[in-house]
Write an enzyme that holds these catalytic residues in place. Structure first.
Site, PDB file in Angstrom:
ATOM      1  N   PRO A 173     -25.186 -48.101 -21.353  1.00  0.00           N
ATOM      2  CA  PRO A 173     -26.358 -47.478 -21.975  1.00  0.00           C
ATOM      3  C   PRO A 173     -27.730 -48.761 -22.095  1.00  0.00           C
ATOM      4  CG  PRO A 173     -24.673 -47.781 -23.583  1.00  0.00           C
ATOM      5  CD  PRO A 173     -23.988 -47.891 -22.313  1.00  0.00           C
ATOM      6  N   GLN A 219     -25.077 -41.465 -25.651  1.00  0.00           N
ATOM      7  CA  GLN A 219     -24.813 -42.678 -26.471  1.00  0.00           C
ATOM      8  C   GLN A 219     -25.749 -42.475 -27.977  1.00  0.00           C
ATOM      9  OE1 GLN A 219     -25.977 -46.933 -26.756  1.00  0.00           O
ATOM     10  NE2 GLN A 219     -23.693 -47.484 -26.697  1.00  0.00           N
ATOM     11  N   CYS A 242     -25.272 -53.191 -31.097  1.00  0.00           N
ATOM     12  CA  CYS A 242     -26.929 -53.748 -31.109  1.00  0.00           C
ATOM     13  C   CYS A 242     -26.843 -54.909 -31.799  1.00  0.00           C
ATOM     14  CB  CYS A 242     -27.816 -52.693 -31.679  1.00  0.00           C
ATOM     15  SG  CYS A 242     -29.094 -52.974 -31.409  1.00  0.00           S
ATOM     16  N   LYS A 244     -18.697 -48.228 -28.367  1.00  0.00           N
ATOM     17  CA  LYS A 244     -18.992 -49.496 -27.586  1.00  0.00           C
ATOM     18  C   LYS A 244     -19.500 -50.719 -28.514  1.00  0.00           C
ATOM     19  CE  LYS A 244     -21.996 -51.284 -24.078  1.00  0.00           C
ATOM     20  NZ  LYS A 244     -23.340 -51.958 -24.630  1.00  0.00           N
ATOM     21  N   ASN A 248     -16.796 -54.915 -20.225  1.00  0.00           N
ATOM     22  CA  ASN A 248     -18.308 -55.130 -20.347  1.00  0.00           C
ATOM     23  C   ASN A 248     -18.682 -56.495 -20.452  1.00  0.00           C
ATOM     24  OD1 ASN A 248     -21.253 -54.520 -22.346  1.00  0.00           O
ATOM     25  ND2 ASN A 248     -21.271 -54.287 -20.011  1.00  0.00           N
ATOM     26  N   GLY A 249     -19.644 -57.063 -19.474  1.00  0.00           N
ATOM     27  CA  GLY A 249     -20.403 -58.336 -19.751  1.00  0.00           C
ATOM     28  C   GLY A 249     -20.298 -59.203 -18.438  1.00  0.00           C
ATOM     29  N   ASP A 250     -21.444 -59.377 -17.837  1.00  0.00           N
ATOM     30  CA  ASP A 250     -21.475 -60.322 -16.713  1.00  0.00           C
ATOM     31  C   ASP A 250     -20.973 -59.669 -15.420  1.00  0.00           C
ATOM     32  OD1 ASP A 250     -22.790 -61.921 -18.706  1.00  0.00           O
ATOM     33  OD2 ASP A 250     -21.246 -63.342 -18.701  1.00  0.00           O
ATOM     34  N   GLY A 301     -24.219 -53.348 -16.893  1.00  0.00           N
ATOM     35  CA  GLY A 301     -25.584 -53.192 -17.265  1.00  0.00           C
ATOM     36  C   GLY A 301     -26.565 -53.846 -16.525  1.00  0.00           C
ATOM     37  N   ARG A 302     -26.984 -55.082 -17.059  1.00  0.00           N
ATOM     38  CA  ARG A 302     -28.182 -56.023 -16.282  1.00  0.00           C
ATOM     39  C   ARG A 302     -27.843 -55.994 -14.715  1.00  0.00           C
ATOM     40  NH1 ARG A 302     -27.430 -61.096 -19.777  1.00  0.00           N
ATOM     41  NH2 ARG A 302     -25.294 -60.040 -19.384  1.00  0.00           N
TER      42      ARG A 302
HETATM   43  C1  LIG Z   1     -32.681 -53.947 -21.903  1.00  0.00           C
HETATM   44  C2  LIG Z   1     -31.119 -53.712 -22.557  1.00  0.00           C
HETATM   45  C3  LIG Z   1     -31.150 -52.522 -23.541  1.00  0.00           C
HETATM   46  C4  LIG Z   1     -30.049 -52.273 -23.963  1.00  0.00           C
HETATM   47  N1  LIG Z   1     -29.614 -51.186 -24.455  1.00  0.00           N
HETATM   48  C5  LIG Z   1     -28.571 -50.675 -25.195  1.00  0.00           C
HETATM   49  C6  LIG Z   1     -28.314 -49.872 -25.971  1.00  0.00           C
HETATM   50  O1  LIG Z   1     -29.033 -48.824 -26.098  1.00  0.00           O
HETATM   51  N2  LIG Z   1     -26.940 -49.486 -26.167  1.00  0.00           N
HETATM   52  C7  LIG Z   1     -25.979 -50.410 -26.120  1.00  0.00           C
HETATM   53  O2  LIG Z   1     -24.905 -49.997 -26.443  1.00  0.00           O
HETATM   54  N3  LIG Z   1     -26.111 -51.402 -25.606  1.00  0.00           N
HETATM   55  C8  LIG Z   1     -27.378 -51.654 -25.021  1.00  0.00           C
HETATM   56  N4  LIG Z   1     -27.778 -53.045 -24.252  1.00  0.00           N
HETATM   57  C9  LIG Z   1     -26.300 -53.811 -23.890  1.00  0.00           C
HETATM   58  C10 LIG Z   1     -25.850 -53.162 -22.840  1.00  0.00           C
HETATM   59  O3  LIG Z   1     -25.305 -52.057 -22.724  1.00  0.00           O
HETATM   60  C11 LIG Z   1     -24.648 -54.375 -22.234  1.00  0.00           C
HETATM   61  O4  LIG Z   1     -23.696 -54.143 -23.139  1.00  0.00           O
HETATM   62  C12 LIG Z   1     -24.803 -55.523 -22.120  1.00  0.00           C
HETATM   63  O5  LIG Z   1     -26.068 -55.759 -21.221  1.00  0.00           O
HETATM   64  C13 LIG Z   1     -23.797 -56.666 -21.628  1.00  0.00           C
HETATM   65  O6  LIG Z   1     -23.504 -56.054 -20.243  1.00  0.00           O
HETATM   66  P1  LIG Z   1     -24.234 -56.611 -18.679  1.00  0.00           P
HETATM   67  O7  LIG Z   1     -23.479 -58.150 -18.802  1.00  0.00           O
HETATM   68  O8  LIG Z   1     -23.297 -55.918 -17.709  1.00  0.00           O
HETATM   69  O9  LIG Z   1     -25.573 -56.540 -18.865  1.00  0.00           O
HETATM   70  C14 LIG Z   1     -28.668 -53.234 -23.720  1.00  0.00           C
HETATM   71  C15 LIG Z   1     -28.967 -54.248 -22.875  1.00  0.00           C
HETATM   72  C16 LIG Z   1     -30.180 -54.302 -22.222  1.00  0.00           C
HETATM   73  C17 LIG Z   1     -30.210 -55.731 -21.116  1.00  0.00           C
END
Ligand SMILES: Cc1cc2nc3c(=O)[nH]c(=O)nc-3n(C[C@H](O)[C@H](O)[C@H](O)COP(=O)(O)O)c2cc1C
Length: 403
Positions: free
Chosen positions: A27, A100, A131, A171, A233-235, A257-258
Site C-alpha cells: 500500500p 488497507q 506509518c 503491516k 518487505n523492504g528493498d 513498494g518503491r
Molecule cells: C509514497 C509512499 C507511500 C506509502 N504509503 C503507505 C501506506 O499508505 N501504508 C503503508 O502501510 N505503507 C506505506 N508506505 C510504505 C510501503 O508500503 C513499504 O512498506 C515501504 O515503502 C518499504 O517497502 P519498499 O522498500 O519495497 O519500498 C508508503 C511508502 C511510500 C514510498
C-alpha cells in the site's frame, strides 16, 4: 542450478485467498489507487505491454498477486468522506479486493471493518501500523502504536471480531528505534488475536527510508510466528531480490513498494520469476518508447478514474520522474512533463522524446524515498510504560485517507 531449485515454491494463503505468485503490491498513499493497481495487475497477467510486444528479456505468462489499496483512515471511512469513498473503489475485475485501514481507536476500527463487511466493500483488510510520519507518531499513531501492547491488542481484537470471515492482516515496522523494538511482541499479539498474516518492513520508524532493510528481522519474525504467513518487505528492487529475500528469510511472500514506482512492469518480472521453468527470465528492459506508452496509459487510467482529464493528468505528474529515471530526457523536458495538464499535451511532449533509447542501467536499483530520520517524535512519556492502558487521542488519525 535450475529455477525449480532456486525459486521458493511455497503457496501463500491469506485466509481463503491463494496468492500466487506470493507477491503483494505494498500500500502506498497517493500511488496505489485503482489505476495503478490495474497497471500492475496487467503486467502480472502478462498483458501490460498491450500490442506493442514484450520488451526484450521479459518472459513468462504471468499470474496474479495481491494488490493493496492506499491507506484508508477508519474515521474518514465511517464518516463516508467523499474522497475516501472514491479511494475504496475497485474495478469489477479486482479479486481479491484488498483495503488497507489506518486507525488508532479500537471502536472506530471495529466500526470501519463492520462497514466493509456489511456493505461487501472488500475481501481482505490490512491494518497499517508502520506509518512513520511525525504528525502521526507525535500523537502515538502509526509506527509508535505497537509500543503500547494493550492498545495494539484491542485494535486487532476489534478488527478481527468485526471482520468475521474476512481475513485481517497487519503491516508494521521493526519498532520505534533500535532501543524500542516491538515487532516480535506485536507478532505474538497478532497471532493470539487471530490475525491471518503479518507483513514486516525491516526498518524502524527512526530509519524512515534510510539505510537498508533488515531482512534478518523478517527471518526472526518467521521463527516467532510459525502459525501464520509472514510477508517480507523492504528493498526489493527486482524479481531476483524477491526470490533472494524468500530464500534468505524463509518468509512466505514479499511486499513490493518503491521498486514499482514508475515501473509497474516489475510485477511481470515477479510473476515470471515465481513460475516453474528452467531459468528465471531476464528482467524487462523496455525502451523509452515502451515506457512512454505505459506513461500514457497510466495518465489515461487516472483521468478515467477521477472522471476529470485535467485532475488525472495533474495526479500523473508525480510519476513522471520515476518513469523517466535514468533516460536521457533533459531537465527542461522533465520540467515541462511535470506541468502537463491534458492528455494531448502529454502526448505531444512524449512524442518529442528520443524514444529509441534503450533501458538505462541507472534506472535499476533504489528509487523513491531513500532518506532517513534520526528522531521519532512521540507524545510526552510515551516510552515510559509499554504495558499501560494508554489510548491514543482521535486526532492521531489523519483527517483524510491516503495521506
Ligand atoms: C509514497 C509512499 C507511500 C506509502 N504509503 C503507505 C501506506 O499508505 N501504508 C503503508 O502501510 N505503507 C506505506 N508506505 C510504505 C510501503 O508500503 C513499504 O512498506 C515501504 O515503502 C518499504 O517497502 P519498499 O522498500 O519495497 O519500498 C508508503 C511508502 C511510500 C514510498
Amino acid at each position: 542450478m535450475t529455477q525449480t531449485s532456486q525459486t521458493p515454491r511455497t503457496q501463500l494463503r491469506i485466509g481463503p485467498h491463494t496468492v500466487q505468485p506470493p507477491v503483494v503490491l505494498a500500500p502506498m498513499a497517493g500511488i496505489t489507487n485503482a489505476p495503478f493497481r490495474t497497471l500492475c495487475r496487467e503486467f502480472a497477467d502478462g498483458v501490460g505491454w498491450g500490442d506493442g510486444g514484450r520488451p526484450p528479456g521479459e518472459g513468462g505468462s504471468g499470474g496474479r498477486g495481491l494488490f493493496v489499496s492506499e491507506m484508508i483512515t477508519t474515521r474518514a471511512l465511517v464518516e463516508r468522506d467523499a474522497k475516501t469513498m472514491r479511494l475504496i473503489h475497485f474495478d469489477g475485475t479486482e479479486k481479491p479486493r484488498s483495503i488497507q485501514l489506518y486507525g488508532v481507536d479500537p471502536v472506530t476500527v471495529g466500526k470501519a471493518v463492520r462497514m466493509i463487511v456489511d456493505e461487501d466493500l472488500a475481501d481482505h483488510i490490512d491494518l497499517n501500523f508502520g506509518c512513520p510520519v511525525p504528525k502521526v507518531t507525535r500523537k502515538g499513531g502509526g509506527s509508535a502504536l505497537p509500543y503500547k501492547r494493550h492498545l495494539l491488542r484491542s485494535i486487532l481484537r476489534e478488527a478481527v471480531t468485526a471482520a468475521g470471515p474476512l481475513p485481517v492482516t497487519m503491516k508494521m515496522r521493526k519498532g520505534i528505534d533500535d532501543d524500542h523494538i516491538t515487532y516480535l511482541d506485536a507478532g505474538r499479539i497478532a497471532v493470539e488475536e487471530g490475525v491471518t498474516a503479518i507483513a514486516l518492513h525491516g526498518r524502524t520508524a527512526a530509519q524512515h527510508y534510510g539505510g537498508t532493510a533488515d531482512w534478518d528481522a523478517i527471518a526472526r519474525l518467521k521463527e516467532a510466528v510459525p502459525e501464520i504467513p509472514v510477508l517480507g518487505n523492504g528493498d526489493i528492487w527486482s524479481a531476483a531480490d524477491a526470490v533472494r529475500m524468500m530464500r534468505r528469510t524463509g518468509c512466505d511472500g514479499v511486499v513490493v513498494g518503491r521498486g514499482c514506482l514508475g515501473r509497474p512492469w516489475l510485477f511481470g518480472d515477479l510473476a515470471a520469476a515465481f513460475e516453474p521453468g528452467p531459468e528465471p527470465p531476464a528482467p524487462a528492459r523496455p525502451t523509452l518508447k515502451e515506457v512512454a506508452a505505459v506513461m500514457r496509459r497510466h495518465a489515461e487510467l487516472l483521468a478515467e478514474w477521477l472522471e476529470d482529464e485535467e485532475r488525472g493528468v495533474i495526479d500523473f505528474r508525480k510519476h513522471v520522474a520515476w518513469y523517466t529515471k535514468g533516460f536521457s530526457v533533459g531537465s527542461e523536458m522533465r520540467k515541462r512533463l511535470a506541468v502537463t495538464s491534458s492528455l494531448a499535451e502529454l502526448d505531444a511532449l512524449l512524442a518529442e522524446l528520443d524514444l529509441d533509447q534503450e533501458w538505462p542501467p541507472g534506472a535499476d536499483g533504489p528509487r523513491g524515498r531513500t532518506s532517513g530520520r534520526n528522531r521519532v517524535v512521540l507524545p510526552d512519556g510515551w516510552l515510559d510504560d509499554p504495558y499501560d492502558r494508554a489510548g491514543v487521542c482521535a486526532d492521531a488519525e489523519l483527517d483524510t485517507s491516503g495521506g
